[in-house]
Design a protein around this motif. Sequence first.
Motif, short mmCIF file in Angstrom:
data_model
loop_
_atom_site.label_atom_id
_atom_site.label_comp_id
_atom_site.label_asym_id
_atom_site.label_seq_id
_atom_site.Cartn_x
_atom_site.Cartn_y
_atom_site.Cartn_z
N ALA A 121 43.12 40.59 29.00
CA ALA A 121 42.88 39.20 28.57
C ALA A 121 42.57 39.18 27.07
CB ALA A 121 41.74 38.58 29.37
N ARG A 127 33.04 37.39 33.81
CA ARG A 127 33.25 37.80 32.42
C ARG A 127 34.76 37.77 32.10
NH1 ARG A 127 33.53 43.27 30.81
NH2 ARG A 127 33.21 43.51 28.56
N CYS A 128 35.55 38.21 33.05
CA CYS A 128 37.02 38.19 32.85
C CYS A 128 37.51 36.75 32.74
CB CYS A 128 37.74 38.85 34.02
SG CYS A 128 37.50 40.61 34.08
N ILE A 180 41.48 44.27 33.49
CA ILE A 180 41.81 42.84 33.37
C ILE A 180 41.15 42.24 32.13
CG2 ILE A 180 41.54 40.57 34.49
CD1 ILE A 180 42.02 42.01 37.16
N PHE A 181 39.89 42.60 31.92
CA PHE A 181 39.18 42.10 30.74
C PHE A 181 39.93 42.53 29.46
CE2 PHE A 181 36.06 42.35 27.33
CZ PHE A 181 35.44 41.10 27.43
N LEU A 210 38.46 45.57 37.00
CA LEU A 210 38.14 44.38 36.21
C LEU A 210 38.09 44.73 34.73
CD1 LEU A 210 35.55 42.48 38.46
CD2 LEU A 210 37.85 41.75 37.84
N GLU A 211 37.75 45.97 34.41
CA GLU A 211 37.79 46.41 33.01
C GLU A 211 39.20 46.28 32.45
OE1 GLU A 211 35.58 47.03 30.77
OE2 GLU A 211 34.14 46.47 32.33
N GLU A 231 36.85 35.33 29.46
CA GLU A 231 37.72 35.89 28.42
C GLU A 231 39.11 35.23 28.43
OE1 GLU A 231 36.51 37.82 26.17
OE2 GLU A 231 38.40 38.17 25.11
N CYS A 232 39.46 34.57 29.54
CA CYS A 232 40.77 33.91 29.64
C CYS A 232 40.80 32.57 28.91
CB CYS A 232 41.13 33.66 31.10
SG CYS A 232 41.48 35.15 32.00
#
Length: 266
Positions: free
Chosen positions: A252, A209-210, A248-249, A245-246, A213-214
């Motif tokens: 992004a 998912r991350c 990072i998401f 990861l939240e 989003e990139c």
Amino acid sequence: MKTQLLSQAVLNFTIRGKVSRTVLPLHGVILLVGEPGTGKTSLARGLAHRTALAFQGGRFRLLEVEPHTLTSSAMGKTQRAVSDLFSQAIAEAASQGPTIVLLDEVETLAADRSKMSLDANPIDIHRATDAVLVQLDALADRFPELLFVATSNFPDAVDSAFTSRCDLVLRIPLPDREACGRILKDCLAGLGQTFPSIGRLASAPGFDRCAAECVGLDGRAIRKMVANALASSPQTAVNPDQVTLENIFAAAKSAKANRSPEARSK
Ligand SMILES: Nc1ncnc2c1ncn2[C@@H]1O[C@H](COP(=O)(O)OP(=O)(O)OP(=O)(O)O)[C@@H](O)[C@H]1O
Ligand SMILES: [Mg+2]
């Protein structure tokens, strides 16, 4: 794309010494264009290494030219500096064996002469472009084992006579979904060497998912975004191992929202 680039570079060294320029008018120039941060300079540096490997590690020389160091405010100096660089420094290296020259941000050297008005822009730059073209022709004639790899963010600002001399013009796009995933994974793995729990995020649920989003960010922006995620709070900044990861998401998403409208529309 990397294969195409490498093959063109290798061909330069196999064919130019053997086939007349009237048959194949090769100048030994490859131009990489694309938005900032898409990896043009890194690619050009890696290309020199990979080309040498293709010739069983033959002795290749890599020269890097920073055009900014050549442009001078004093009238007439740039043209002279450009001529000296090509006819002396580069010619000397090329006379000693296979040589690859990285001309970074070439628009400053080979600026489009048709777009500059002579009162707004120093005539010096105009002459510098002429000097580059003259020198390129002379070097192409003398040294079949010389390859220029030029980069530019502004292909429209590069003089068309320069582009016409390029054996290959390659547009480096923004990374696609898969490439974003690989850049993000590489970045997390690199951090994982110091902060093991960050390394583990690369294989955790939510990574994909991350990565998705990139999409829309360039390679440099993806790595900077990870740094922003590490700075999500004073706590994560003190203990980067706690980044999620939240985080990072969210970083992004925010990096994309804050891109300039011009970059976003591309
Ligand atoms: N495709 C990619 N894969 C992995 N990392 C990348 C990629 N593109 C960019 N990067 C990262 O971004 C950094 C900047 O890349 P580089 O300087 O090569 O970009 P550039 O296209 O030359 O940018 P500019 O046009 O601003 O000079 C690299 O050091 C690397 O960390
Ligand atoms: Mg660059």
